[in-house]
Write a protein that holds these residues in place. Structure first.
Motif, PDB file in Angstrom:
ATOM      1  N   HIS A  41       0.857  -1.186   0.000  1.00 49.91           N
ATOM      2  CA  HIS A  41       0.000   0.000   0.000  1.00 49.91           C
ATOM      3  C   HIS A  41       0.896   1.240   0.000  1.00 49.91           C
ATOM      4  N   GLU A  52       1.714   3.550   3.173  1.00 48.36           N
ATOM      5  CA  GLU A  52       2.088   2.881   4.424  1.00 48.36           C
ATOM      6  C   GLU A  52       3.607   2.718   4.461  1.00 48.36           C
ATOM      7  N   ARG A  99      -2.931   4.835  -1.339  1.00 50.61           N
ATOM      8  CA  ARG A  99      -2.895   3.383  -1.072  1.00 50.61           C
ATOM      9  C   ARG A  99      -2.653   2.621  -2.371  1.00 50.61           C
ATOM     10  N   HIS A 108       2.954  -3.437   7.022  1.00 45.28           N
ATOM     11  CA  HIS A 108       1.968  -2.397   6.688  1.00 45.28           C
ATOM     12  C   HIS A 108       1.864  -1.373   7.803  1.00 45.28           C
ATOM     13  N   ASN A 109       1.097  -0.304   7.530  1.00 42.88           N
ATOM     14  CA  ASN A 109       0.599   0.600   8.571  1.00 42.88           C
ATOM     15  C   ASN A 109      -0.909   0.529   8.574  1.00 42.88           C
TER      16      ASN A 109
HETATM   17 ZN   LIG Z   1      -1.808  -1.969   4.180  1.00 41.06          ZN
END
Ligand SMILES: [Zn+2]
Length: 351
Positions: free
Chosen positions: A58, A61, A101, A144-145
């Motif tokens: 993403h 992130e 994203r 990820h975040n």
């Molecule tokens: Zn993500």
């Protein structure tokens, strides 16, 4: 820049043990030099084994990329070979950097790791899977975040010792899900222990630090798959439901409802992330359509949302004590992905 002289994908770039000069002084300088999804190889002390880490699937992130840039600049020699997969470089580069994203007209890359691999994102996912099959890693992390702020956690589809041990490098919360969305973590089905790490909010310095410290552990320990080596107990939350908002429904984040939206959450709704919400604690407000705008999904099935939420005088309450997470105040994510996930307060599934 060195490249690896192996069979190469035509949608990926390759970096072999990049020098500090190739990396630039900052993650932003490095990102400027990257143009496509990129594979980074770093040889380890033990050349017979490989561990993999994906990040930036993403584009908004960045914790994993920040951690990797710092780690590469420091020129560590990892215990085993490392294979890093940087997914959504193109989305990350759209100004302002790390705001998208996915590409505006594109698909969510982390929903594309399953056949039929259509479109640009499907081709990238298929190429990344081919790299994994070639490298045969002993394990895989996907960093990820979260969209909202909140503590770090891990997500897995298989809850064995190896997944718990990998989780413990970063956090003490593990979500076991039986939802199948075409996410990279479903690579666990190839018998490679795989865990998604959600480091916390994309703007949180603590999230970047957690990603870096976890990466140092992941690359420096001879064994990252044995549970007895973990420092703490892992709390496992099993099979959460996803609460989704109907595509045509509207959502607002306000202290009180304007009367215009189908759903209103208070601006501080993210404070509930991983906390227990009791049945007498209001979560927000619904409009005239009531709960009909919400869907609860578990095991890829639609469940009765009334077992999760109830409405009294226009206010939404949990139907039973719940533990909710991935709550976001980003209306785009709330609409396109989901509102939140929830389990019973005990960590057990609601359905
Ligand atoms: Zn993500």
């Amino acid at each position: 820049m060195d490249t690896v002289a192996l069979s190469k994908s035509n949608v990926l770039d390759y970096l072999n043990d990049p020098s500090p000069q190739a990396l630039g002084r900052s993650p932003l300088e490095w990102l400027d030099r990257l143009h496509r999804p990129t594979i980074v190889h770093v040889p380890g002390r033990d050349r017979s084994r490989t561990r993999a880490m994906a990040t930036l699937l993403h584009g908004n992130e960045p914790s994993g990329l920040f951690a990797l840039h710092r780690w590469l600049l420091e020129q560590h020699t990892p215990e085993v070979n490392m294979l890093f997969l940087l997914g959504n470089i193109s989305a990350a580069k759209i100004p302002p950097t790390f705001s998208h994203r996915q590409l505006p007209a594109g698909r969510d890359l982390n929903r594309c790791f399953k056949a039929p691999f259509g479109g640009e994102e499907g081709a990238i996912a298929e190429a990344l899977l081919a790299e994994l099959r070639k490298a045969k890693p002993e394990c895989l992390l996907d960093v990820h975040n979260t969209s909202g702020t909140g503590p770090a956690f891990a997500v897995t589809i298989t809850n064995d010792d190896a997944q718990q041990a990998l989780t413990s490098l970063f956090t003490d919360r593990l979500i076991l899900t039986d939802l199948r969305l075409g996410a990279l973590m479903e690579y666990s089905e190839q018998a490679v222990p795989t865990v998604t790490i959600e480091c916390g909010g994309s703007q949180d310095i603590q999230a970047h630090q957690l990603a870096y410290e976890g990466l140092v552990q992941y690359t420096s320990r001879p064994d990252v798959l044995s549970l007895e080596k973990t420092a703490w107990d892992i709390a496992v939350l099993r099979n959460p439901i996803r609460v989704e908002l109907a595509p045509e429904a509207t959502i607002e984040y306000r202290i009180e409802p304007s009367g215009q939206a189908d759903l209103t959450f208070p601006p501080d709704i993210e404070r509930h992330n991983f906390g227990i919400v009791s049945p007498d604690e209001p979560l927000g407000w619904v409009g005239t359509k009531g709960l009909s705008i919400l869907t609860a999904i578990s095991r890829n099935r639609t469940e009765n949302v009334d077992q999760v939420l109830r409405v009294k005088d226009g206010q939404i309450y949990p139907a039973q004590a719940i533990r909710a997470f991935m709550i976001t105040t980003n209306p785009v994510i709330a609409k396109s992905d989901c509102l939140f996930y929830a389990v019973k307060a005990t960590g057990e599934p609601i359905f």
